[in-house]
Design a protein around this motif. Structure first.
Motif, PDB file in Angstrom:
ATOM      1  N   ASP A 119       0.830  -1.212   0.000  1.00 29.90           N
ATOM      2  CA  ASP A 119       0.000   0.000   0.000  1.00 29.90           C
ATOM      3  C   ASP A 119       0.861   1.258   0.000  1.00 29.90           C
ATOM      4  O   ASP A 119       0.599   2.219   0.735  1.00 29.90           O
ATOM      5  CB  ASP A 119      -0.955  -0.003   1.194  1.00 29.90           C
ATOM      6  CG  ASP A 119      -2.070   1.027   1.043  1.00 29.90           C
ATOM      7  OD1 ASP A 119      -2.493   1.272  -0.099  1.00 29.90           O
ATOM      8  OD2 ASP A 119      -2.509   1.587   2.061  1.00 29.90           O
ATOM      9  N   ALA A 120       1.903   1.268  -0.821  1.00 28.49           N
ATOM     10  CA  ALA A 120       2.826   2.399  -0.879  1.00 28.49           C
ATOM     11  C   ALA A 120       2.188   3.589  -1.604  1.00 28.49           C
ATOM     12  O   ALA A 120       1.287   3.433  -2.427  1.00 28.49           O
ATOM     13  CB  ALA A 120       4.109   1.986  -1.599  1.00 28.49           C
ATOM     14  N   GLU A 121       2.691   4.776  -1.306  1.00 35.76           N
ATOM     15  CA  GLU A 121       2.182   5.990  -1.949  1.00 35.76           C
ATOM     16  C   GLU A 121       2.490   6.022  -3.442  1.00 35.76           C
ATOM     17  O   GLU A 121       1.729   6.570  -4.233  1.00 35.76           O
ATOM     18  CB  GLU A 121       2.798   7.229  -1.295  1.00 35.76           C
ATOM     19  CG  GLU A 121       2.361   7.501   0.124  1.00 35.76           C
ATOM     20  CD  GLU A 121       3.008   8.759   0.649  1.00 35.76           C
ATOM     21  OE1 GLU A 121       2.778   9.838   0.063  1.00 35.76           O
ATOM     22  OE2 GLU A 121       3.764   8.664   1.632  1.00 35.76           O
ATOM     23  N   LEU A 122       3.643   5.463  -3.812  1.00 37.78           N
ATOM     24  CA  LEU A 122       4.092   5.503  -5.201  1.00 37.78           C
ATOM     25  C   LEU A 122       4.390   4.098  -5.686  1.00 37.78           C
ATOM     26  O   LEU A 122       5.194   3.382  -5.080  1.00 37.78           O
ATOM     27  CB  LEU A 122       5.353   6.368  -5.319  1.00 37.78           C
ATOM     28  CG  LEU A 122       6.046   6.427  -6.681  1.00 37.78           C
ATOM     29  CD1 LEU A 122       5.131   7.026  -7.744  1.00 37.78           C
ATOM     30  CD2 LEU A 122       7.346   7.234  -6.581  1.00 37.78           C
ATOM     31  N   TRP A 123       3.733   3.694  -6.758  1.00 38.02           N
ATOM     32  CA  TRP A 123       4.010   2.417  -7.411  1.00 38.02           C
ATOM     33  C   TRP A 123       4.890   2.670  -8.626  1.00 38.02           C
ATOM     34  O   TRP A 123       4.583   3.531  -9.469  1.00 38.02           O
ATOM     35  CB  TRP A 123       2.717   1.756  -7.881  1.00 38.02           C
ATOM     36  CG  TRP A 123       1.895   1.135  -6.800  1.00 38.02           C
ATOM     37  CD1 TRP A 123       2.095   1.216  -5.453  1.00 38.02           C
ATOM     38  CD2 TRP A 123       0.717   0.328  -6.991  1.00 38.02           C
ATOM     39  NE1 TRP A 123       1.119   0.515  -4.787  1.00 38.02           N
ATOM     40  CE2 TRP A 123       0.267  -0.034  -5.696  1.00 38.02           C
ATOM     41  CE3 TRP A 123       0.016  -0.107  -8.110  1.00 38.02           C
ATOM     42  CZ2 TRP A 123      -0.872  -0.820  -5.507  1.00 38.02           C
ATOM     43  CZ3 TRP A 123      -1.115  -0.886  -7.925  1.00 38.02           C
ATOM     44  CH2 TRP A 123      -1.554  -1.242  -6.640  1.00 38.02           C
ATOM     45  N   LEU A 124       5.965   1.912  -8.733  1.00 39.03           N
ATOM     46  CA  LEU A 124       6.880   1.968  -9.868  1.00 39.03           C
ATOM     47  C   LEU A 124       6.864   0.586 -10.514  1.00 39.03           C
ATOM     48  O   LEU A 124       7.380  -0.370  -9.938  1.00 39.03           O
ATOM     49  CB  LEU A 124       8.288   2.342  -9.410  1.00 39.03           C
ATOM     50  CG  LEU A 124       8.396   3.672  -8.646  1.00 39.03           C
ATOM     51  CD1 LEU A 124       9.749   3.795  -7.966  1.00 39.03           C
ATOM     52  CD2 LEU A 124       8.149   4.857  -9.582  1.00 39.03           C
ATOM     53  N   LEU A 125       6.268   0.483 -11.689  1.00 37.78           N
ATOM     54  CA  LEU A 125       6.000  -0.810 -12.300  1.00 37.78           C
ATOM     55  C   LEU A 125       6.756  -0.942 -13.620  1.00 37.78           C
ATOM     56  O   LEU A 125       6.512  -0.185 -14.559  1.00 37.78           O
ATOM     57  CB  LEU A 125       4.493  -0.966 -12.562  1.00 37.78           C
ATOM     58  CG  LEU A 125       3.564  -0.698 -11.370  1.00 37.78           C
ATOM     59  CD1 LEU A 125       2.105  -0.864 -11.795  1.00 37.78           C
ATOM     60  CD2 LEU A 125       3.898  -1.608 -10.199  1.00 37.78           C
ATOM     61  N   ASP A 126       7.667  -1.892 -13.664  1.00 36.14           N
ATOM     62  CA  ASP A 126       8.476  -2.133 -14.855  1.00 36.14           C
ATOM     63  C   ASP A 126       7.888  -3.318 -15.618  1.00 36.14           C
ATOM     64  O   ASP A 126       7.969  -4.460 -15.149  1.00 36.14           O
ATOM     65  CB  ASP A 126       9.928  -2.415 -14.448  1.00 36.14           C
ATOM     66  CG  ASP A 126      10.912  -2.146 -15.571  1.00 36.14           C
ATOM     67  OD1 ASP A 126      10.469  -1.960 -16.722  1.00 36.14           O
ATOM     68  OD2 ASP A 126      12.120  -2.123 -15.292  1.00 36.14           O
ATOM     69  N   GLU A 127       7.279  -3.061 -16.761  1.00 41.37           N
ATOM     70  CA  GLU A 127       6.608  -4.080 -17.574  1.00 41.37           C
ATOM     71  C   GLU A 127       5.647  -4.917 -16.714  1.00 41.37           C
ATOM     72  O   GLU A 127       5.795  -6.141 -16.602  1.00 41.37           O
ATOM     73  CB  GLU A 127       7.649  -4.987 -18.256  1.00 41.37           C
ATOM     74  CG  GLU A 127       8.618  -4.272 -19.153  1.00 41.37           C
ATOM     75  CD  GLU A 127       7.961  -3.668 -20.402  1.00 41.37           C
ATOM     76  OE1 GLU A 127       6.812  -4.043 -20.725  1.00 41.37           O
ATOM     77  OE2 GLU A 127       8.594  -2.820 -21.043  1.00 41.37           O
ATOM     78  N   PRO A 128       4.648  -4.284 -16.113  1.00 46.14           N
ATOM     79  CA  PRO A 128       3.786  -5.004 -15.166  1.00 46.14           C
ATOM     80  C   PRO A 128       2.929  -6.092 -15.795  1.00 46.14           C
ATOM     81  O   PRO A 128       2.463  -6.989 -15.083  1.00 46.14           O
ATOM     82  CB  PRO A 128       2.891  -3.885 -14.597  1.00 46.14           C
ATOM     83  CG  PRO A 128       2.890  -2.825 -15.651  1.00 46.14           C
ATOM     84  CD  PRO A 128       4.267  -2.873 -16.240  1.00 46.14           C
ATOM     85  N   HIS A 129       2.708  -6.047 -17.122  1.00 44.69           N
ATOM     86  CA  HIS A 129       1.868  -7.053 -17.771  1.00 44.69           C
ATOM     87  C   HIS A 129       2.671  -8.266 -18.259  1.00 44.69           C
ATOM     88  O   HIS A 129       2.083  -9.247 -18.716  1.00 44.69           O
ATOM     89  CB  HIS A 129       1.139  -6.445 -18.974  1.00 44.69           C
ATOM     90  CG  HIS A 129       0.302  -5.255 -18.615  1.00 44.69           C
ATOM     91  ND1 HIS A 129       0.731  -3.953 -18.828  1.00 44.69           N
ATOM     92  CD2 HIS A 129      -0.936  -5.163 -18.074  1.00 44.69           C
ATOM     93  CE1 HIS A 129      -0.208  -3.125 -18.428  1.00 44.69           C
ATOM     94  NE2 HIS A 129      -1.228  -3.815 -17.965  1.00 44.69           N
TER      95      HIS A 129
END
Length: 216
Positions: A149-159
């Motif tokens: 539940d972080a304030e900032l999500w950093l998603l590298d190729e999430p799919h």
């Protein structure tokens, strides 16, 4: 609106090579920002800078009000990074891994249970991570992001590595995160899908970022 991420002429090095070469990059709180570009353009490096994992050696960099030039450790408590590698513990079960991630962010046990359910992992909760397929590991890593539940999500190729149903789940999660006031920065090669959830889009090449006016 206040910035979640603000980089000004930011430079980051891998050895002596500038993986970010004077980046200007602003993302407001509550935004979903897509970063795209060819392999080696600097997408992953940008996410790692925002996560406080890669030092900024020149310019200015602030994430969630933290100055990354003077203290890049503190911001890690407010950020969840999904990278190419999942960095899961092979000897833990799925439930233990997600619970560990929740505890690291001082989240209640219920947060881990809810994250497992959201990614459809209840039936694999007792399975060791070492026995999972690549797609299942990706789902566990996403469950860890949810549980924090972080304030900032950093998603590298999430799919990457997910089937159609779980790709849709990821899109829904991103929209919900933004609607609840969280911020998401995702790097992706799947532009049609990623643009459908992003409010802003940035092209990156040669370690430099430029906002894409066609999508912004």
């Amino acid at each position: 609106m206040a910035s979640a991420v603000s980089l000004r002429s930011a430079v980051a090095l891998a050895g002596r090579f500038p993986v970010l070469a004077g980046v200007d990059f602003d993302v407001a709180r509550g935004d979903v920002a897509l970063v795209y570009g060819p392999n080696g353009a600097g997408k992953t490096s940008l996410l790692r800078v925002c996560a406080g994992l890669l030092a900024v050696t020149d310019g200015a960099a602030e994430v969630l009000g933290h100055d990354l030039r003077t203290d890049r450790r503190t911001v890690r408590r407010s950020v969840a990074l999904l990278g190419h590698a999942t960095f899961l513990y092979e000897d833990l079960t799925v439930a233990e891994q997600v619970a560990f991630s929740a505890r690291a962010f001082h989240r209640p046990k219920a947060a881990a249970t809810e994250a497992l359910a959201r990614m459809g992992l209840e039936r694999r909760a007792g399975v060791q991570v070492a026995r999972l397929s690549a797609g299942q590991r990706r789902r566990v890593a996403l469950a860890c992001v949810i549980a924090r539940d972080a304030e900032l999500w950093l998603l590298d190729e999430p799919h990457a590595g997910l089937d159609a149903a779980n790709r849709d789940v990821v899109d829904e999660l991103i929209r919900e995160r933004a609607a609840s006031g969280g911020t998401v920065v995702l790097a992706s090669h799947e532009l049609d899908r990623a643009r459908a959830v992003a409010g802003r889009s940035f092209a990156i090449a040669g370690g430099r970022v430029q906002e894409d006016a066609r999508v912004a």
